[in-house]
Design a protein around this motif. Structure first.
Motif, PDB file in Angstrom:
ATOM      1  N   ILE A   5      15.806  -5.947  -5.147  1.00 17.94           N
ATOM      2  CA  ILE A   5      15.820  -6.404  -4.100  1.00 17.94           C
ATOM      3  C   ILE A   5      15.172  -7.309  -4.140  1.00 17.94           C
ATOM      4  O   ILE A   5      14.362  -6.280  -3.651  1.00 17.94           O
ATOM      5  CB  ILE A   5      16.553  -6.087  -2.743  1.00 17.94           C
ATOM      6  N   ILE A   6      14.773  -8.702  -3.392  1.00 19.75           N
ATOM      7  CA  ILE A   6      14.317  -9.710  -3.156  1.00 19.75           C
ATOM      8  C   ILE A   6      14.294  -9.352  -1.881  1.00 19.75           C
ATOM      9  O   ILE A   6      15.047  -9.706  -0.536  1.00 19.75           O
ATOM     10  CB  ILE A   6      13.676 -10.914  -3.577  1.00 19.75           C
ATOM     11  N   VAL A  29      12.268  -5.319  -5.106  1.00 23.36           N
ATOM     12  CA  VAL A  29      10.620  -5.948  -5.901  1.00 23.36           C
ATOM     13  C   VAL A  29       9.244  -6.521  -5.330  1.00 23.36           C
ATOM     14  O   VAL A  29       9.281  -6.389  -6.382  1.00 23.36           O
ATOM     15  CB  VAL A  29      11.531  -6.693  -7.004  1.00 23.36           C
ATOM     16  N   VAL A  30       9.866  -7.321  -4.464  1.00 28.24           N
ATOM     17  CA  VAL A  30       8.935  -7.863  -3.814  1.00 28.24           C
ATOM     18  C   VAL A  30       9.402  -8.486  -2.410  1.00 28.24           C
ATOM     19  O   VAL A  30      10.342  -8.426  -2.129  1.00 28.24           O
ATOM     20  CB  VAL A  30       8.525  -9.162  -4.390  1.00 28.24           C
ATOM     21  N   VAL A  31       8.584  -8.241  -1.762  1.00 29.02           N
ATOM     22  CA  VAL A  31       8.661  -8.608   0.267  1.00 29.02           C
ATOM     23  C   VAL A  31       8.004 -10.430   0.274  1.00 29.02           C
ATOM     24  O   VAL A  31       6.925 -10.812  -0.021  1.00 29.02           O
ATOM     25  CB  VAL A  31       7.747  -8.347   1.031  1.00 29.02           C
ATOM     26  N   GLN A  53       3.092  -5.640   7.024  1.00 30.98           N
ATOM     27  CA  GLN A  53       1.911  -3.869   7.521  1.00 30.98           C
ATOM     28  C   GLN A  53       3.394  -3.455   6.786  1.00 30.98           C
ATOM     29  O   GLN A  53       2.579  -2.342   6.315  1.00 30.98           O
ATOM     30  CB  GLN A  53       2.412  -4.030   8.402  1.00 30.98           C
ATOM     31  N   ALA A  54       4.410  -3.645   6.593  1.00 27.42           N
ATOM     32  CA  ALA A  54       5.386  -2.771   6.229  1.00 27.42           C
ATOM     33  C   ALA A  54       5.788  -2.125   4.810  1.00 27.42           C
ATOM     34  O   ALA A  54       5.919  -1.101   4.377  1.00 27.42           O
ATOM     35  CB  ALA A  54       6.422  -2.988   6.862  1.00 27.42           C
ATOM     36  N   LEU A  58       4.577   0.691   1.937  1.00 25.61           N
ATOM     37  CA  LEU A  58       5.660   1.043   1.231  1.00 25.61           C
ATOM     38  C   LEU A  58       5.310   1.259  -0.026  1.00 25.61           C
ATOM     39  O   LEU A  58       6.355   1.377  -1.471  1.00 25.61           O
ATOM     40  CB  LEU A  58       6.875  -0.090   1.706  1.00 25.61           C
ATOM     41  N   GLY A  59       4.484   0.640  -0.511  1.00 23.56           N
ATOM     42  CA  GLY A  59       3.925   0.330  -1.850  1.00 23.56           C
ATOM     43  C   GLY A  59       4.308  -1.445  -2.570  1.00 23.56           C
ATOM     44  O   GLY A  59       4.551  -1.029  -3.821  1.00 23.56           O
ATOM     45  N   ILE A  60       4.664  -2.202  -2.286  1.00 24.75           N
ATOM     46  CA  ILE A  60       5.891  -3.406  -2.012  1.00 24.75           C
ATOM     47  C   ILE A  60       4.743  -4.241  -2.456  1.00 24.75           C
ATOM     48  O   ILE A  60       4.415  -4.748  -1.263  1.00 24.75           O
ATOM     49  CB  ILE A  60       6.674  -3.080  -1.341  1.00 24.75           C
TER      50      ILE A  60
END
Length: 311
Positions: A5-6, A29-31, A53-54, A58-60
């Protein structure tokens, strides 16, 4: 299997859906989110969006393009090879190249019962119009503004005194749960799409500061809906003379009350104000630069007796 999901979103409203999708086991996979912008009390600090920030927590990976006009930006989107893009209050119009840049398309979580209240401010507009219900809809995105077919609907009752802020928080959680269910159905190949009705279309225009002043010549019903629809932000307001100086006061909550009189005149010592028809009692207020206060606390420092006029 989990979906790739993007995720595309910006405000606090979007965070619950991002976290819910990650907790459901999908691979984010990316935000994409809006770029950091000036914020803080004086606007001197550059602040990352709540989604930014979220995602970092989550390390994304996070991307913050200004737009998708350049072909390189569109190519980068497609190169992630995502199964689907999920959009919740992102804040940018997406070109067709992006809408078609994920294998299964783009799905949007929208806070209204479409086709009623397409656009930027559906929560506020629903309350201001006196609607008795709202909801979250997951729809497949297309070129038009919130015109795509609907995949899933969750209705929510709008209580008599609920504010936009309270409905926002309720729909935020409902929307997260709805999107997780929609993605599970999409993954299973069982997500039917229903075209929106051609009738009943209304557009939820962005709230303009020029419409935030309270007009007490309107009915009590309309005044009450106006106040709660703009609470807590940007806030409906009136002006009143306090200690010989005209001050602006925000009203953060109210309730309908008995009484009749000249619009804008206080009918008692408890902030019951006459409207064009009926009356409303102001129950939570905030002076410029001050803290929100319950009416009884507000009146301790700012006596406004019966017969006072506010406008």
């Amino acid at each position: 299997m989990a979906l790739r999901i993007i995720f595309m979103g910006t405000p606090e409203f979007s965070v619950a859906t991002l976290k819910a999708l990650a907790e459901a086991g999908h691979e984010i996979v990316v935000v994409y989110t809006q770029p950091p912008r000036p914020g803080g009390r004086r606007g001197l600090d550059v602040q990352k969006s709540p989604v930014h920030q979220a995602a970092e927590g989550l390390g994304i990976k996070v991307l913050t393009p200004l737009n998708f006009k350049e072909q390189d930006e569109r190519d980068r989107f497609a190169a992630f090879g995502a199964d689907v893009a999920v959009v919740v209050a992102y804040g940018l119009l997406l070109p067709v190249a992006v809408l078609e840049g994920a294998r299964l398309g783009c799905y949007n979580g929208h806070a209204s019962l479409l086709p009623r209240w397409r656009g930027a401010a559906p929560i506020q507009r629903a309350i201001m119009a006196g609607d008795q219900k709202s909801g979250m809809m997951v729809m497949q995105m297309e070129k038009g503004l919130d015109t795509g077919p609907v995949a899933l609907t969750r209705e929510v009752e709008i209580g008599e005194n609920i504010t936009a802020g309270e409905l926002h928080d309720q729909l935020m959680q409902v929307g997260a749960e709805a999107m997780v269910e929609a993605m599970a159905r999409l993954e299973a190949g069982n997500l039917p799409l229903v075209p929106q009705a051609d009738e009943g279309v209304l557009y939820a225009a962005k709230i303009d500061k020029g419409e935030t002043r309270i007009d007490f010549s309107r009915s009590a019903r309309e005044v009450h809906d106006h106040i709660r629809g703009l609470s807590p932000f940007p806030g409906a307001w009136f002006e009143v003379e306090i200690h010989g100086r005209t001050e602006r006061v925000k009203v953060l909550s109210s309730e309908r009350a008995d009484g009749q009189g000249e619009p804008g005149v206080l009918l008692d010592d408890a902030l019951t104000v006459a409207c064009g028809e009926g009356a409303v009692r102001l129950t939570r207020l905030q002076k410029a630069g001050g803290k929100p206060l319950a009416s009884v606390d507000f009146l301790r420092g700012t006596p406004l007796p019966a017969g006072s006029r506010i406008a």
